[in-house]
Design a protein around this motif. Structure first.
Motif, PDB file in Angstrom:
ATOM      1  N   GLY A  92     -11.320  -1.922   1.198  1.00 51.48           N
ATOM      2  CA  GLY A  92     -11.355  -0.464   1.145  1.00 51.48           C
ATOM      3  C   GLY A  92     -12.549   0.172   1.823  1.00 51.48           C
ATOM      4  N   GLU A  93     -13.256  -0.574   2.669  1.00 52.19           N
ATOM      5  CA  GLU A  93     -14.414  -0.036   3.393  1.00 52.19           C
ATOM      6  C   GLU A  93     -13.971   0.558   4.731  1.00 52.19           C
ATOM      7  N   LEU A  94     -14.466   1.729   5.069  1.00 52.40           N
ATOM      8  CA  LEU A  94     -14.165   2.349   6.353  1.00 52.40           C
ATOM      9  C   LEU A  94     -14.910   1.600   7.457  1.00 52.40           C
ATOM     10  N   ILE A  95     -14.168   1.014   8.399  1.00 53.33           N
ATOM     11  CA  ILE A  95     -14.810   0.194   9.427  1.00 53.33           C
ATOM     12  C   ILE A  95     -14.520   0.665  10.851  1.00 53.33           C
ATOM     13  N   ASP A  96     -13.581   1.582  11.032  1.00 52.72           N
ATOM     14  CA  ASP A  96     -13.322   2.097  12.379  1.00 52.72           C
ATOM     15  C   ASP A  96     -12.576   3.413  12.262  1.00 52.72           C
ATOM     16  N   ARG A  97     -12.660   4.199  13.325  1.00 49.90           N
ATOM     17  CA  ARG A  97     -11.933   5.466  13.371  1.00 49.90           C
ATOM     18  C   ARG A  97     -11.666   5.817  14.824  1.00 49.90           C
ATOM     19  N   TYR A 148       0.858  -1.180   0.000  1.00 47.41           N
ATOM     20  CA  TYR A 148       0.000   0.000   0.000  1.00 47.41           C
ATOM     21  C   TYR A 148       0.897   1.234   0.000  1.00 47.41           C
ATOM     22  N   HIS A 149       0.680   2.144  -0.933  1.00 47.87           N
ATOM     23  CA  HIS A 149       1.494   3.360  -1.001  1.00 47.87           C
ATOM     24  C   HIS A 149       0.585   4.576  -1.155  1.00 47.87           C
ATOM     25  N   VAL A 150       1.019   5.696  -0.602  1.00 46.28           N
ATOM     26  CA  VAL A 150       0.147   6.854  -0.425  1.00 46.28           C
ATOM     27  C   VAL A 150       0.669   8.059  -1.216  1.00 46.28           C
ATOM     28  N   ASP A 151      -0.215   8.691  -1.948  1.00 46.47           N
ATOM     29  CA  ASP A 151       0.010   9.998  -2.557  1.00 46.47           C
ATOM     30  C   ASP A 151      -0.769  10.983  -1.695  1.00 46.47           C
ATOM     31  N   THR A 152      -0.077  11.608  -0.754  1.00 45.27           N
ATOM     32  CA  THR A 152      -0.743  12.384   0.290  1.00 45.27           C
ATOM     33  C   THR A 152      -1.542  13.558  -0.264  1.00 45.27           C
ATOM     34  N   LEU A 153      -0.934  14.368  -1.134  1.00 48.50           N
ATOM     35  CA  LEU A 153      -1.629  15.565  -1.612  1.00 48.50           C
ATOM     36  C   LEU A 153      -2.828  15.222  -2.479  1.00 48.50           C
ATOM     37  N   ALA A 154      -2.779  14.096  -3.166  1.00 46.96           N
ATOM     38  CA  ALA A 154      -3.914  13.671  -3.985  1.00 46.96           C
ATOM     39  C   ALA A 154      -4.997  12.984  -3.165  1.00 46.96           C
ATOM     40  N   GLY A 155      -4.705  12.675  -1.883  1.00 47.98           N
ATOM     41  CA  GLY A 155      -5.685  12.008  -1.033  1.00 47.98           C
ATOM     42  C   GLY A 155      -5.903  10.553  -1.392  1.00 47.98           C
ATOM     43  N   LEU A 156      -4.900   9.912  -1.994  1.00 49.74           N
ATOM     44  CA  LEU A 156      -5.071   8.560  -2.513  1.00 49.74           C
ATOM     45  C   LEU A 156      -4.169   7.544  -1.828  1.00 49.74           C
ATOM     46  N   GLY A 177       3.450  -5.250  -9.200  1.00 48.65           N
ATOM     47  CA  GLY A 177       2.471  -5.218 -10.260  1.00 48.65           C
ATOM     48  C   GLY A 177       1.898  -3.825 -10.409  1.00 48.65           C
ATOM     49  N   ALA A 178       0.911  -3.686 -11.275  1.00 45.38           N
ATOM     50  CA  ALA A 178       0.292  -2.386 -11.515  1.00 45.38           C
ATOM     51  C   ALA A 178      -0.452  -1.904 -10.267  1.00 45.38           C
ATOM     52  N   SER A 179      -0.380  -0.595 -10.010  1.00 45.76           N
ATOM     53  CA  SER A 179      -1.097  -0.016  -8.878  1.00 45.76           C
ATOM     54  C   SER A 179      -2.578   0.120  -9.187  1.00 45.76           C
ATOM     55  N   ARG A 180      -3.376  -0.037  -8.155  1.00 43.93           N
ATOM     56  CA  ARG A 180      -4.825   0.129  -8.279  1.00 43.93           C
ATOM     57  C   ARG A 180      -5.305   1.010  -7.128  1.00 43.93           C
ATOM     58  N   PRO A 181      -6.330   1.817  -7.340  1.00 46.56           N
ATOM     59  CA  PRO A 181      -6.844   2.655  -6.253  1.00 46.56           C
ATOM     60  C   PRO A 181      -7.386   1.770  -5.117  1.00 46.56           C
ATOM     61  N   PHE A 182      -7.054   2.142  -3.895  1.00 46.76           N
ATOM     62  CA  PHE A 182      -7.560   1.415  -2.730  1.00 46.76           C
ATOM     63  C   PHE A 182      -8.562   2.271  -1.968  1.00 46.76           C
ATOM     64  N   VAL A 183      -8.160   3.472  -1.585  1.00 48.78           N
ATOM     65  CA  VAL A 183      -9.054   4.393  -0.872  1.00 48.78           C
ATOM     66  C   VAL A 183      -8.743   5.811  -1.330  1.00 48.78           C
ATOM     67  N   ARG A 184      -9.775   6.598  -1.543  1.00 51.19           N
ATOM     68  CA  ARG A 184      -9.633   8.034  -1.781  1.00 51.19           C
ATOM     69  C   ARG A 184     -10.229   8.767  -0.580  1.00 51.19           C
ATOM     70  N   ILE A 185      -9.487   9.730  -0.037  1.00 55.41           N
ATOM     71  CA  ILE A 185      -9.946  10.496   1.123  1.00 55.41           C
ATOM     72  C   ILE A 185     -10.193  11.940   0.697  1.00 55.41           C
ATOM     73  N   ASP A 186     -11.392  12.409   0.956  1.00 56.04           N
ATOM     74  CA  ASP A 186     -11.775  13.766   0.599  1.00 56.04           C
ATOM     75  C   ASP A 186     -10.922  14.767   1.368  1.00 56.04           C
ATOM     76  N   GLY A 187     -10.464  15.795   0.682  1.00 53.73           N
ATOM     77  CA  GLY A 187      -9.599  16.793   1.309  1.00 53.73           C
ATOM     78  C   GLY A 187     -10.212  17.469   2.518  1.00 53.73           C
TER      79      GLY A 187
END
Length: 291
Positions: free
Chosen positions: A225-230, A161-169, A182-192
């Motif tokens: 990729g489902e939000l299950i706790d915070r 899992y790798h993060v592009d912080t400014l893109a929220g991805l 292998g090829a990267s795939r979106p896992f979670v997008r976080i709204d700014g």
């Protein structure tokens, strides 16, 4: 669901606390303050706290199989001895990019170190991900971004899992047996509006925890990729979480004062502290860098 409230266990007041890691061989939580160039060690059993100076900005500190640690300094990877406090260069990284620095890293179950760099001014897309394997540093082959975070690795060592912080991805990609990706795939997008995804880690169920900078919380996402706790914190800049303690069910979180205005600091007196909270699902035992 919402987990229990965290407790501040060290009022360290870090400018940019980062890289928490539980080191089993000395049963302590280690972390860094990148901007103040500090290494910190917290012993939860005794409450003892100790700090060392770093000669440069330090993004992470991870234990090595030969003893000591590998430290991600601005100039490259260094070996750090906690006994002497000395640093010795292992490998230069991006010597042609003096505006970059190493940011975050993780050790996979096979002893490989994965780490990223970033533009220290947080403006140019010059950050890349690398892999240290058998003493050699190689480009991981992922796209360049401005602020890299993570990586984090699944418990079986097969997903990165790798993060592009400014893109929220947060992205995911498969790791082959030879360490190629292998090829990267979106896992979670976080709204700014919810903050910026910072450092990730993975628990024993393969769920991904992520700290949110300017977001006041850490989140747990399922492997789908489902939000299950915070977990909500009393300060806005949560940088990274790590599992520790004898049963690996204490979640430690670093935080930062960086980016907070004087009134923010007055309103958030625990900004920059180290926090701890008990969780139901443990982490996995940390691996040592093969070095």
């Amino acid at each position: 669901m919402m987990s229990a409230a965290p407790e501040s266990v060290w009022g360290v007041g870090a400018e940019l606390g980062e890289g928490p890691v539980w080191v089993e061989r000395d049963r302590a939580l280690w972390f860094v303050d990148i901007k103040r160039q500090k290494i910190h060690r917290f012993d939860p059993a005794s409450g003892a706290k100790r700090s060392w100076d770093s000669p440069e900005q330090i993004g992470f500190l991870l234990p090595a199989s030969r003893g000591g640690f590998v430290a991600g300094l601005q100039s490259g990877l260094h070996h750090f001895s906690e006994q002497s406090g000395a640093f010795s260069l292992l490998a230069s990284v991006e010597g042609d990019l003096p505006g970059n620095r190493i940011n975050d890293g993780v050790v996979d179950p096979f002893g490989r170190l994965w780490f990223g760099t970033m533009d220290n001014s947080e403006e140019a897309p010059t950050g890349r991900f690398y892999r240290l394997n058998d003493g050699r540093v190689g480009d991981a082959g992922l796209p360049a971004v401005t602020i890299t975070n993570g990586p984090a690795v699944s418990p079986d060592g097969r997903i990165l899992y790798h993060v592009d912080t400014l893109a929220g991805l947060i992205h995911a990609c498969d790791i082959a047996e030879d360490g190629s990706l292998g090829a990267s795939r979106p896992f979670v997008r976080i709204d700014g509006k919810d903050g910026f995804p910072d450092g990730p880690t993975v628990d024993a169920e393969g769920c991904v925890w992520i700290g949110l900078y300017f977001g006041w919380e850490a989140r747990r996402y399922s492997p789908a990729g489902e939000l299950i706790d915070r977990i909500r914190f009393p300060t806005s800049n949560i940088t990274k979480v790590a599992f520790g303690g004898e049963d690996l069910r204490t979640l430690y979180a670093t935080s930062a004062q960086q980016g907070l205005k004087p009134q923010d600091l007055a309103d958030q007196p625990e900004a920059g502290n180290l926090f701890a909270v008990r969780v139901d699902v443990p982490g996995t035992p940390g691996a040592l860098i093969s070095l």
